[in-house]
Scaffold this active site. Structure first.
Site, PDB file in Angstrom:
ATOM      1  N   ASP A  13       0.843  -1.205   0.000  1.00 59.05           N
ATOM      2  CA  ASP A  13       0.000   0.000   0.000  1.00 59.05           C
ATOM      3  C   ASP A  13       0.876   1.253   0.000  1.00 59.05           C
ATOM      4  OD1 ASP A  13      -2.383   1.338  -0.097  1.00 59.05           O
ATOM      5  OD2 ASP A  13      -2.944   0.970   1.987  1.00 59.05           O
ATOM      6  N   ASN A  33     -10.679  -3.138  -6.053  1.00 64.50           N
ATOM      7  CA  ASN A  33      -9.874  -2.157  -6.803  1.00 64.50           C
ATOM      8  C   ASN A  33     -10.462  -1.806  -8.178  1.00 64.50           C
ATOM      9  OD1 ASN A  33      -6.722  -3.293  -5.397  1.00 64.50           O
ATOM     10  ND2 ASN A  33      -7.869  -1.443  -4.876  1.00 64.50           N
TER      11      ASN A  33
END
Ligand code: IPE
Ligand code: IPE
Ligand code: MG
Length: 232
Positions: A16, A64
């Protein structure tokens, strides 16, 4: 001789902070993703050097798809480019590559790149790099249950049956899940497999990760006391 602290057999990584890395440099988010792939290569070599046997990288979640069409297309392009383009790297370092997730819903070029890289690296034995793409922990469990229902008219389903129908049943449960960019959540990663995983959250943004982070993680893991519901 002092006893060597154990390292995780299977490490899960929630990569991330690519967007923040790019933003700090006034670059497009895609530049962060590209840089993140360099970190992935550093990390896999460092993990191999530490004796870790499996690393699962969370590359693209079932959530996503909410991102812009342009970002999704770039990520898919990057996955194909780095699977094909880095084949010599995987084979030179004995890295076996496996995909995980609902691969059937990915663009054909991505499916083909995963299948051909799996085939070309299947004999490698130093370390397994699992790339979780279109992966969601809940989705994986649902797909496992639906597979069982197709072949089984029993009224009850056991934990063992679910486990055997997960995407990669031959891999051990994940021993530790780590996340970069100081976020502290699982975001639908390896929900079944993480039942007894140690967790670790680290500040550095993913594109800045390298051997130092892996050494820190192994040190942290070595200090955890795993009891699995028992007593020490
Ligand atoms: C992680 O970085 C990469 C993927 C989820 C594909 P992000 O893109 O989530 O980066 P931030 O969270 O916006 O910084
Ligand atoms: C998790 O990161 C997914 C991957 C690393 C592929 P996100 O950046 O998508 O997670 P949230 O939305 O911040 O929880
Ligand atoms: Mg993020």
């Amino acid at each position: 001789m002092p006893e060597t602290a154990p390292v995780p057999t299977h490490l899960g990584i929630i990569m991330d902070g690519n967007g923040r890395w790019a933003k700090e440099r006034s670059l497009p988010r895609t530049a962060g993703h590209n840089e993140g792939l360099k970190a992935l290569k550093r990390v896999i070599l460092a993990a191999k050097a530490e004796g870790i046997k499996v690393v699962t990288f969370y590359a693209f979640s079932t959530e996503n798809w909410k991102r812009s069409e342009q970002e999704v297309a770039y990520l898919m392009h990057l996955i194909v480019a780095k699977l094909h383009g880095e084949l010599a790297f995987y084979n030179r370092h004995g890295i076996r590559v496996k995909g995980r997730g609902d691969l059937s819903a990915l663009p054909p070029a991505v499916q083909e790149a995963i299948a051909s890289t799996e085939e070309a690296t299947k004999g490698n034995e130093s370390i397994t790099a699992v790339i979780a793409i279109n992966y969601g922990g809940r989705d994986e469990i649902c797909r496992a249950v639906n597979r069982i229902l197709k072949t089984n008219d029993q009224k009850t389903i056991s934990e063992e049956e679910i486990r055997q129908n997960l995407d990669l049943p031959d891999l051990p449960d994940v021993d530790m899940i780590v996340r970069s960019a100081n976020e502290r959540r699982l975001s639908n990663f390896l929900l079944w497999e993480s039942a007894y995983a140690e967790l670790g959250f680290y500040e550095a943004l993913w594109p800045d990760w390298g051997a130092d982070e892996i050494q820190t993680i192994c040190r942290d893991y070595g200090q955890r006391v795993r009891k699995f519901g028992g007593v020490e």
